[in-house]
Design a protein around this motif. Sequence first.
Motif, PDB file in Angstrom:
ATOM      1  N   LEU A   4     139.574  -4.221  28.442  1.00  0.00           N
ATOM      2  CA  LEU A   4     139.588  -5.137  29.581  1.00  0.00           C
ATOM      3  C   LEU A   4     138.239  -5.827  29.696  1.00  0.00           C
ATOM      4  O   LEU A   4     138.165  -7.061  29.836  1.00  0.00           O
ATOM      5  CB  LEU A   4     139.908  -4.369  30.866  1.00  0.00           C
ATOM      6  N   CYS A   5     137.162  -5.053  29.643  1.00  0.00           N
ATOM      7  CA  CYS A   5     135.825  -5.646  29.715  1.00  0.00           C
ATOM      8  C   CYS A   5     135.584  -6.598  28.546  1.00  0.00           C
ATOM      9  O   CYS A   5     135.064  -7.710  28.735  1.00  0.00           O
ATOM     10  CB  CYS A   5     134.769  -4.550  29.733  1.00  0.00           C
ATOM     11  N   GLU A   6     135.967  -6.173  27.353  1.00  0.00           N
ATOM     12  CA  GLU A   6     135.776  -7.030  26.179  1.00  0.00           C
ATOM     13  C   GLU A   6     136.519  -8.353  26.327  1.00  0.00           C
ATOM     14  O   GLU A   6     136.005  -9.407  25.923  1.00  0.00           O
ATOM     15  CB  GLU A   6     136.258  -6.304  24.924  1.00  0.00           C
ATOM     16  N   SER A   7     137.714  -8.317  26.909  1.00  0.00           N
ATOM     17  CA  SER A   7     138.513  -9.536  27.067  1.00  0.00           C
ATOM     18  C   SER A   7     137.859 -10.520  28.029  1.00  0.00           C
ATOM     19  O   SER A   7     138.162 -11.714  28.008  1.00  0.00           O
ATOM     20  CB  SER A   7     139.924  -9.193  27.556  1.00  0.00           C
ATOM     21  N   LYS A   8     136.941 -10.027  28.869  1.00  0.00           N
ATOM     22  CA  LYS A   8     136.234 -10.878  29.830  1.00  0.00           C
ATOM     23  C   LYS A   8     134.834 -11.258  29.349  1.00  0.00           C
ATOM     24  O   LYS A   8     134.067 -11.873  30.089  1.00  0.00           O
ATOM     25  CB  LYS A   8     136.137 -10.155  31.179  1.00  0.00           C
ATOM     26  N   GLY A   9     134.507 -10.874  28.112  1.00  0.00           N
ATOM     27  CA  GLY A   9     133.207 -11.229  27.571  1.00  0.00           C
ATOM     28  C   GLY A   9     132.106 -10.246  27.887  1.00  0.00           C
ATOM     29  O   GLY A   9     130.934 -10.504  27.599  1.00  0.00           O
ATOM     30  N   ILE A  10     132.457  -9.094  28.461  1.00  0.00           N
ATOM     31  CA  ILE A  10     131.474  -8.043  28.737  1.00  0.00           C
ATOM     32  C   ILE A  10     131.355  -7.181  27.491  1.00  0.00           C
ATOM     33  O   ILE A  10     132.350  -6.661  26.996  1.00  0.00           O
ATOM     34  CB  ILE A  10     131.900  -7.195  29.949  1.00  0.00           C
ATOM     35  N   ASP A  41     120.230 -12.867  28.232  1.00  0.00           N
ATOM     36  CA  ASP A  41     120.553 -14.289  28.022  1.00  0.00           C
ATOM     37  C   ASP A  41     121.920 -14.658  28.594  1.00  0.00           C
ATOM     38  O   ASP A  41     122.716 -15.361  27.963  1.00  0.00           O
ATOM     39  CB  ASP A  41     120.498 -14.628  26.536  1.00  0.00           C
ATOM     40  N   GLY A  42     122.201 -14.153  29.794  1.00  0.00           N
ATOM     41  CA  GLY A  42     123.427 -14.509  30.485  1.00  0.00           C
ATOM     42  C   GLY A  42     124.657 -13.747  30.054  1.00  0.00           C
ATOM     43  O   GLY A  42     125.757 -14.019  30.537  1.00  0.00           O
ATOM     44  N   THR A  43     124.504 -12.789  29.137  1.00  0.00           N
ATOM     45  CA  THR A  43     125.632 -11.981  28.670  1.00  0.00           C
ATOM     46  C   THR A  43     125.541 -10.585  29.282  1.00  0.00           C
ATOM     47  O   THR A  43     124.483  -9.951  29.219  1.00  0.00           O
ATOM     48  CB  THR A  43     125.637 -11.864  27.138  1.00  0.00           C
ATOM     49  N   PRO A  44     126.633 -10.078  29.881  1.00  0.00           N
ATOM     50  CA  PRO A  44     126.607  -8.737  30.473  1.00  0.00           C
ATOM     51  C   PRO A  44     126.886  -7.656  29.428  1.00  0.00           C
ATOM     52  O   PRO A  44     127.753  -7.823  28.561  1.00  0.00           O
ATOM     53  CB  PRO A  44     127.729  -8.797  31.513  1.00  0.00           C
ATOM     54  N   TYR A  45     126.164  -6.539  29.521  1.00  0.00           N
ATOM     55  CA  TYR A  45     126.291  -5.420  28.589  1.00  0.00           C
ATOM     56  C   TYR A  45     126.510  -4.114  29.350  1.00  0.00           C
ATOM     57  O   TYR A  45     125.924  -3.906  30.421  1.00  0.00           O
ATOM     58  CB  TYR A  45     125.030  -5.254  27.737  1.00  0.00           C
ATOM     59  N   ILE A  46     127.330  -3.245  28.764  1.00  0.00           N
ATOM     60  CA  ILE A  46     127.471  -1.872  29.226  1.00  0.00           C
ATOM     61  C   ILE A  46     127.281  -0.962  28.017  1.00  0.00           C
ATOM     62  O   ILE A  46     127.891  -1.187  26.969  1.00  0.00           O
ATOM     63  CB  ILE A  46     128.856  -1.612  29.851  1.00  0.00           C
ATOM     64  N   ILE A  99     132.229   3.326  33.020  1.00  0.00           N
ATOM     65  CA  ILE A  99     132.329   1.891  32.757  1.00  0.00           C
ATOM     66  C   ILE A  99     132.573   1.130  34.060  1.00  0.00           C
ATOM     67  O   ILE A  99     131.943   0.089  34.315  1.00  0.00           O
ATOM     68  CB  ILE A  99     133.447   1.594  31.746  1.00  0.00           C
ATOM     69  N   ALA A 100     133.473   1.640  34.895  1.00  0.00           N
ATOM     70  CA  ALA A 100     133.742   0.981  36.170  1.00  0.00           C
ATOM     71  C   ALA A 100     132.498   0.973  37.054  1.00  0.00           C
ATOM     72  O   ALA A 100     132.226  -0.012  37.763  1.00  0.00           O
ATOM     73  CB  ALA A 100     134.905   1.678  36.881  1.00  0.00           C
ATOM     74  N   HIS A 101     131.739   2.057  37.030  1.00  0.00           N
ATOM     75  CA  HIS A 101     130.487   2.141  37.794  1.00  0.00           C
ATOM     76  C   HIS A 101     129.495   1.078  37.319  1.00  0.00           C
ATOM     77  O   HIS A 101     128.896   0.359  38.137  1.00  0.00           O
ATOM     78  CB  HIS A 101     129.898   3.545  37.623  1.00  0.00           C
ATOM     79  N   GLU A 102     129.333   0.958  36.009  1.00  0.00           N
ATOM     80  CA  GLU A 102     128.404  -0.031  35.476  1.00  0.00           C
ATOM     81  C   GLU A 102     128.894  -1.453  35.719  1.00  0.00           C
ATOM     82  O   GLU A 102     128.090  -2.363  35.942  1.00  0.00           O
ATOM     83  CB  GLU A 102     128.157   0.217  33.987  1.00  0.00           C
ATOM     84  N   LEU A 103     130.192  -1.647  35.679  1.00  0.00           N
ATOM     85  CA  LEU A 103     130.752  -2.948  36.039  1.00  0.00           C
ATOM     86  C   LEU A 103     130.395  -3.272  37.489  1.00  0.00           C
ATOM     87  O   LEU A 103     130.088  -4.421  37.825  1.00  0.00           O
ATOM     88  CB  LEU A 103     132.269  -2.941  35.843  1.00  0.00           C
ATOM     89  N   GLY A 104     130.402  -2.245  38.335  1.00  0.00           N
ATOM     90  CA  GLY A 104     129.980  -2.436  39.721  1.00  0.00           C
ATOM     91  C   GLY A 104     128.541  -2.914  39.805  1.00  0.00           C
ATOM     92  O   GLY A 104     128.222  -3.826  40.586  1.00  0.00           O
ATOM     93  N   HIS A 105     127.648  -2.324  39.020  1.00  0.00           N
ATOM     94  CA  HIS A 105     126.258  -2.796  39.000  1.00  0.00           C
ATOM     95  C   HIS A 105     126.178  -4.251  38.555  1.00  0.00           C
ATOM     96  O   HIS A 105     125.461  -5.058  39.146  1.00  0.00           O
ATOM     97  CB  HIS A 105     125.412  -1.935  38.057  1.00  0.00           C
ATOM     98  N   LEU A 106     126.923  -4.606  37.506  1.00  0.00           N
ATOM     99  CA  LEU A 106     126.893  -5.981  37.008  1.00  0.00           C
ATOM    100  C   LEU A 106     127.383  -6.966  38.065  1.00  0.00           C
ATOM    101  O   LEU A 106     126.843  -8.067  38.198  1.00  0.00           O
ATOM    102  CB  LEU A 106     127.746  -6.098  35.746  1.00  0.00           C
TER     103      LEU A 106
END
Length: 299
Positions: A83-89, A109-114, A129-136
Amino acid sequence: MDEVNFRAGRRASAVHRHAAVAAGTFGVMVDRWISEHFTRPSWSVSDAAAVDELETTDPALAAQTLRLMWGLGEGPLPNIVQLCESKGIRVYGLPSVAKVVDAFSGWSDGTPYIFLSRSKTAERSRFDIAHELGHLILHSATVDSGSEAHHRQEEEDADRFAAELLAPASSVADGLPRHPSVDQVLAFRSRFKVSAMMTAKALLRSSRTDNAGYRRLCSALARRGFRTGEPGGMAHHERSRIFTHIFGTGAGAKRTTADRIAADLSLPVEDVHALTFRTQVHAVNAEPTKTGSSGFRVR
């Protein structure tokens, strides 16, 4: 890398911290190599604009809004790595030496990483992963004051976001009776691919049980081994679609190897394997260089 923030600071030694930071730096290098050789989703302008709006939102409401934006409904999330990969994370692994650091996230450089460790259960990995998505989503533009209170509040916000994203309060209310049995909790746990202990917290959060009922449920789960593991849980960690594709062997498709990436970037091949989960995709034991600005946040 700037503003590295360790959630498990007391448990993580200097070796673990340096290894995590190095993994982030190497991960950006590997990610740029992949982007030069393969086409894949990028973080969209619309999602970036939405993040700006959600940063000032209550964490649970932000999770609900993200589900709505991404068309996820209120049911169980699919494979959260994909799911994250499909959104460019970008989602990458951590080397074993950094396993005390459960996960961290940041921007380059504007790209989100986990980045995450897979040393714990698959359910815990989904939560990380959901926790880190929350931080992003919530903290991409937050200025860290350096205070313990500020850090603790950000961690609590990310936990609330993750809990609501994985198991919305509305789904808990619809899917479980008040004061459910352990078996009912485990059935919900398996359907939503979350831990049993997280399900117990979700019951309390959605008012399906009270404090006394929550304590009784946690005690019953602990006696069955759920305090330290996830008996009967997910058999495997969720796999990356990106890495499965680029390391695949399908006829006529463009493929590569960890050795080639390592050679091109002058990196140890073991680090490339760790970053791309190639050595970590296995059954889970659920029982008892210029990298640009990054601002990585580490748990």
